[in-house]
Design a protein around this motif. Structure first.
Motif, PDB file in Angstrom:
ATOM      1  N   TYR A 123      21.163  29.703 -17.706  1.00 53.94           N
ATOM      2  CA  TYR A 123      20.691  28.393 -17.235  1.00 53.94           C
ATOM      3  C   TYR A 123      19.575  28.587 -16.225  1.00 53.94           C
ATOM      4  O   TYR A 123      19.695  29.376 -15.291  1.00 53.94           O
ATOM      5  N   ARG A 166      18.995  26.515 -21.248  1.00 48.23           N
ATOM      6  CA  ARG A 166      20.425  26.228 -21.176  1.00 48.23           C
ATOM      7  C   ARG A 166      21.112  26.848 -22.376  1.00 48.23           C
ATOM      8  O   ARG A 166      20.557  26.905 -23.481  1.00 48.23           O
ATOM      9  N   PHE A 194      24.781  31.193  -8.469  1.00 50.40           N
ATOM     10  CA  PHE A 194      23.587  30.359  -8.316  1.00 50.40           C
ATOM     11  C   PHE A 194      22.535  31.168  -7.570  1.00 50.40           C
ATOM     12  O   PHE A 194      22.748  31.579  -6.430  1.00 50.40           O
ATOM     13  N   LEU A 245      24.089  19.607 -19.370  1.00 47.03           N
ATOM     14  CA  LEU A 245      24.659  20.950 -19.443  1.00 47.03           C
ATOM     15  C   LEU A 245      25.641  21.053 -20.603  1.00 47.03           C
ATOM     16  O   LEU A 245      26.405  20.124 -20.869  1.00 47.03           O
ATOM     17  N   LEU A 302      30.898  31.464 -10.930  1.00 47.57           N
ATOM     18  CA  LEU A 302      29.580  30.865 -11.079  1.00 47.57           C
ATOM     19  C   LEU A 302      28.630  31.512 -10.084  1.00 47.57           C
ATOM     20  O   LEU A 302      28.950  31.647  -8.901  1.00 47.57           O
ATOM     21  N   VAL A 335      23.154  30.819 -12.867  1.00 52.20           N
ATOM     22  CA  VAL A 335      22.255  29.658 -12.900  1.00 52.20           C
ATOM     23  C   VAL A 335      21.098  29.919 -11.950  1.00 52.20           C
ATOM     24  O   VAL A 335      21.312  30.169 -10.760  1.00 52.20           O
ATOM     25  N   SER A 383      30.091  18.830 -12.098  1.00 50.24           N
ATOM     26  CA  SER A 383      29.082  19.064 -11.069  1.00 50.24           C
ATOM     27  C   SER A 383      29.096  18.005  -9.977  1.00 50.24           C
ATOM     28  O   SER A 383      28.516  18.203  -8.910  1.00 50.24           O
ATOM     29  N   TRP A 413      29.099  22.745 -15.172  1.00 51.86           N
ATOM     30  CA  TRP A 413      28.761  24.152 -14.940  1.00 51.86           C
ATOM     31  C   TRP A 413      29.702  25.036 -15.744  1.00 51.86           C
ATOM     32  O   TRP A 413      30.910  24.894 -15.658  1.00 51.86           O
TER      33      TRP A 413
END
Length: 230
Positions: A170, A190, A154, A38, A152, A49, A29, A43
């Motif tokens: 997460y 998490r 977000f 984490l 990923l 997330v 990260s 990640w």
């Protein structure tokens, strides 16, 4: 509501769920303190997330800059950010502007469709989306899409959404800190572990040198408008 329903919604974590599962090394990260919070020390690929906050500009994007600056081979997609990304600041942080896509949608349906397709495609190292109140099923679809594309996702949402169930593995609560270049992060959920209490992290950017994704540099942000199904 029954225990089976809670488990199905991802509202309850069972320690036995991780027995025998290999620990996948995460994408660094850029923040050592965050990596320690984490699973996999970073990640986790294929994960959604949730970033929950009330104060816009508290550090929600600066937290991701090291990761975004480390991706050069695949796209980074921004869907409906509240403001146009400031290209000079992103370039100064090492983010590859020629691999950055900005999408504006006309409705929540279009926004969710765009996020799902981008996550599922595997073409993006990171997909960033700004959402408000959305159905639980929508978040489950986004998580399944992230798992399929192994990227990923977000998702930025108001703090009030923490009361809603979420399939995202997460969930982070972000709060501004009085000190400059600091951000308070609480891990509400998490994968493979219990929630963690508030911890103040430094946002000073560090060089990403291990377990990084990959991203390059230059000209301008590519922007587009999207409609579901086309």
């Amino acid at each position: 509501m029954s225990l089976e329903q809670l488990l199905e919604q991802g509202a309850v974590w069972r320690a036995s769920d991780t027995v025998g599962e290999p620990c996948v090394a995460g994408f660094y990260s850029g923040h050592e303190e965050l990596d320690q919070m984490l699973n996999g020390q970073g990640w986790q690929p294929g994960s959604l997330v949730e970033m929950l906050y009330d104060t816009e500009g508290c550090g929600e994007l600066r937290l991701l800059l090291p990761l975004l600056a480390a991706s050069a081979e695949r796209w980074v997609l921004w869907v409906d950010p509240p403001h146009i990304p400031y290209a000079p600041a992103l370039k100064a942080a090492g983010v590859a502007l020629d691999r950055l896509l900005l999408v504006r949608s006309n409705s929540r349906r279009d926004r969710l469709w765009c996020l799902e397709q981008a996550l599922k495609s595997g073409c993006c190292s990171a997909v960033l989306g700004w959402l408000g109140d959305v159905p639980q099923q929508a978040l489950r679809r986004l998580q399944l899409a992230a798992a399929q594309g192994q990227g990923l996702g977000f998702i930025f949402r108001p703090t009030a959404c923490r009361e809603q169930h979420s399939a995202a593995p997460y969930r982070l609560l972000l709060e501004p800190d009085q000190a400059p270049d600091k951000l308070a992060v609480s891990v509400l959920k998490r994968r493979g572990g219990w929630p963690l209490p508030r911890r103040v992290l430094s946002l000073r950017q560090k060089t990403v040198g291990r377990r990084a994704a990959s991203l390059s540099a230059l000209p301008g942000v590519v922007s587009a408008r999207v409609r579901a199904g086309g």
